[in-house]
Motif scaffolding. Sequence first.
Motif, PDB file in Angstrom:
ATOM      1  N   SER A   1       3.312  -5.112  14.354  1.00 12.64           N
ATOM      2  CA  SER A   1       3.353  -5.104  12.890  1.00 12.64           C
ATOM      3  C   SER A   1       2.504  -3.962  12.353  1.00 12.64           C
ATOM      4  O   SER A   1       1.532  -3.546  12.988  1.00 12.64           O
ATOM      5  N   MET A   2       2.875  -3.481  11.183  1.00 11.86           N
ATOM      6  CA  MET A   2       2.102  -2.433  10.538  1.00 11.86           C
ATOM      7  C   MET A   2       1.043  -3.063   9.649  1.00 11.86           C
ATOM      8  O   MET A   2       1.312  -4.047   8.968  1.00 11.86           O
ATOM      9  N   LYS A   3      -0.139  -2.491   9.689  1.00 14.28           N
ATOM     10  CA  LYS A   3      -1.204  -2.914   8.793  1.00 14.28           C
ATOM     11  C   LYS A   3      -1.012  -2.198   7.455  1.00 14.28           C
ATOM     12  O   LYS A   3      -0.410  -1.130   7.393  1.00 14.28           O
ATOM     13  N   PHE A   4      -1.542  -2.799   6.416  1.00 14.67           N
ATOM     14  CA  PHE A   4      -1.416  -2.183   5.091  1.00 14.67           C
ATOM     15  C   PHE A   4      -2.020  -0.787   5.089  1.00 14.67           C
ATOM     16  O   PHE A   4      -1.450   0.142   4.500  1.00 14.67           O
ATOM     17  N   SER A   5      -3.152  -0.609   5.762  1.00 17.52           N
ATOM     18  CA  SER A   5      -3.798   0.709   5.791  1.00 17.52           C
ATOM     19  C   SER A   5      -2.889   1.740   6.456  1.00 17.52           C
ATOM     20  O   SER A   5      -2.859   2.905   6.045  1.00 17.52           O
ATOM     21  N   GLN A   6      -2.119   1.317   7.463  1.00 13.00           N
ATOM     22  CA  GLN A   6      -1.195   2.241   8.123  1.00 13.00           C
ATOM     23  C   GLN A   6      -0.040   2.610   7.189  1.00 13.00           C
ATOM     24  O   GLN A   6       0.369   3.774   7.134  1.00 13.00           O
ATOM     25  N   VAL A   7       0.470   1.636   6.460  1.00 11.40           N
ATOM     26  CA  VAL A   7       1.545   1.910   5.500  1.00 11.40           C
ATOM     27  C   VAL A   7       1.039   2.880   4.436  1.00 11.40           C
ATOM     28  O   VAL A   7       1.726   3.836   4.070  1.00 11.40           O
ATOM     29  N   TYR A   8      -0.186   2.667   3.984  1.00 11.26           N
ATOM     30  CA  TYR A   8      -0.790   3.558   2.991  1.00 11.26           C
ATOM     31  C   TYR A   8      -0.911   4.980   3.526  1.00 11.26           C
ATOM     32  O   TYR A   8      -0.534   5.948   2.848  1.00 11.26           O
ATOM     33  N   MET A   9      -1.412   5.119   4.758  1.00 10.83           N
ATOM     34  CA  MET A   9      -1.579   6.452   5.347  1.00 10.83           C
ATOM     35  C   MET A   9      -0.225   7.136   5.580  1.00 10.83           C
ATOM     36  O   MET A   9      -0.098   8.340   5.359  1.00 10.83           O
ATOM     37  N   ILE A  10       0.773   6.380   5.984  1.00 12.16           N
ATOM     38  CA  ILE A  10       2.112   6.948   6.189  1.00 12.16           C
ATOM     39  C   ILE A  10       2.681   7.423   4.856  1.00 12.16           C
ATOM     40  O   ILE A  10       3.248   8.519   4.763  1.00 12.16           O
ATOM     41  N   ALA A  11       2.523   6.621   3.813  1.00 11.28           N
ATOM     42  CA  ALA A  11       3.012   7.014   2.488  1.00 11.28           C
ATOM     43  C   ALA A  11       2.349   8.325   2.049  1.00 11.28           C
ATOM     44  O   ALA A  11       3.025   9.238   1.564  1.00 11.28           O
TER      45      ALA A  11
ATOM     46  N   LYS B   1       9.165 -10.286   7.507  1.00  4.07           N
ATOM     47  CA  LYS B   1       9.983  -9.511   8.457  1.00  4.07           C
ATOM     48  C   LYS B   1      10.908  -8.557   7.705  1.00  4.07           C
ATOM     49  O   LYS B   1      11.103  -7.421   8.120  1.00  4.07           O
ATOM     50  N   ARG B   2      11.480  -9.038   6.609  1.00  2.53           N
ATOM     51  CA  ARG B   2      12.390  -8.192   5.825  1.00  2.53           C
ATOM     52  C   ARG B   2      11.643  -7.005   5.222  1.00  2.53           C
ATOM     53  O   ARG B   2      12.130  -5.870   5.254  1.00  2.53           O
ATOM     54  N   ILE B   3      10.466  -7.233   4.666  1.00  2.94           N
ATOM     55  CA  ILE B   3       9.686  -6.149   4.069  1.00  2.94           C
ATOM     56  C   ILE B   3       9.318  -5.122   5.137  1.00  2.94           C
ATOM     57  O   ILE B   3       9.427  -3.913   4.913  1.00  2.94           O
ATOM     58  N   GLU B   4       8.913  -5.593   6.316  1.00  4.13           N
ATOM     59  CA  GLU B   4       8.592  -4.669   7.401  1.00  4.13           C
ATOM     60  C   GLU B   4       9.823  -3.862   7.810  1.00  4.13           C
ATOM     61  O   GLU B   4       9.726  -2.662   8.069  1.00  4.13           O
ATOM     62  N   GLU B   5      10.977  -4.512   7.856  1.00 10.75           N
ATOM     63  CA  GLU B   5      12.222  -3.817   8.195  1.00 10.75           C
ATOM     64  C   GLU B   5      12.534  -2.734   7.163  1.00 10.75           C
ATOM     65  O   GLU B   5      12.919  -1.613   7.515  1.00 10.75           O
ATOM     66  N   VAL B   6      12.362  -3.065   5.897  1.00 11.26           N
ATOM     67  CA  VAL B   6      12.618  -2.104   4.816  1.00 11.26           C
ATOM     68  C   VAL B   6      11.648  -0.927   4.907  1.00 11.26           C
ATOM     69  O   VAL B   6      12.058   0.232   4.784  1.00 11.26           O
ATOM     70  N   ILE B   7      10.390  -1.213   5.156  1.00 13.78           N
ATOM     71  CA  ILE B   7       9.392  -0.143   5.264  1.00 13.78           C
ATOM     72  C   ILE B   7       9.739   0.782   6.431  1.00 13.78           C
ATOM     73  O   ILE B   7       9.735   2.013   6.284  1.00 13.78           O
ATOM     74  N   ARG B   8      10.072   0.211   7.590  1.00 15.28           N
ATOM     75  CA  ARG B   8      10.442   1.039   8.743  1.00 15.28           C
ATOM     76  C   ARG B   8      11.675   1.883   8.430  1.00 15.28           C
ATOM     77  O   ARG B   8      11.747   3.060   8.775  1.00 15.28           O
ATOM     78  N   TYR B   9      12.669   1.268   7.793  1.00 14.49           N
ATOM     79  CA  TYR B   9      13.891   1.986   7.424  1.00 14.49           C
ATOM     80  C   TYR B   9      13.549   3.175   6.525  1.00 14.49           C
ATOM     81  O   TYR B   9      14.023   4.283   6.754  1.00 14.49           O
TER      82      TYR B   9
END
Length: 121
Positions: A56-66, A12-20
Amino acid sequence: MNTTSATQYDVKRIEEVIRYNIRRYLRLLGRSQNSLAPSLGCTRGAISQMMTGLTSMKFSQVYMIARELGVSIDDLMDDTYIRQDEEFLEKMNTTSIKKASDSSEAPTVPPVGLEPTLRRF
């Protein structure tokens, strides 16, 4: 806290940090979160749900956003800025609580619109 609870907290913390950090980079680039929808192939509503934590965000979504933001996944997972903001807010809350407890006098100026009138009817 048992291992499962600790792991769930970490996730949850990692997801919060990523969203932030996504919001931070969007702000720095002058973009809206809706601008991410086309590159992720999803709706603006889906982006909104990801950014509020409803889904929740999938890893592939985090990758595409980055990639879309021109940053690395490590940049999105870096908790430096969120910790700074949390520490600042904690400091501000502590300071305002201390000021409130140090103040022994009630405010003498009434809120606007509630001033007493001098006329008698």
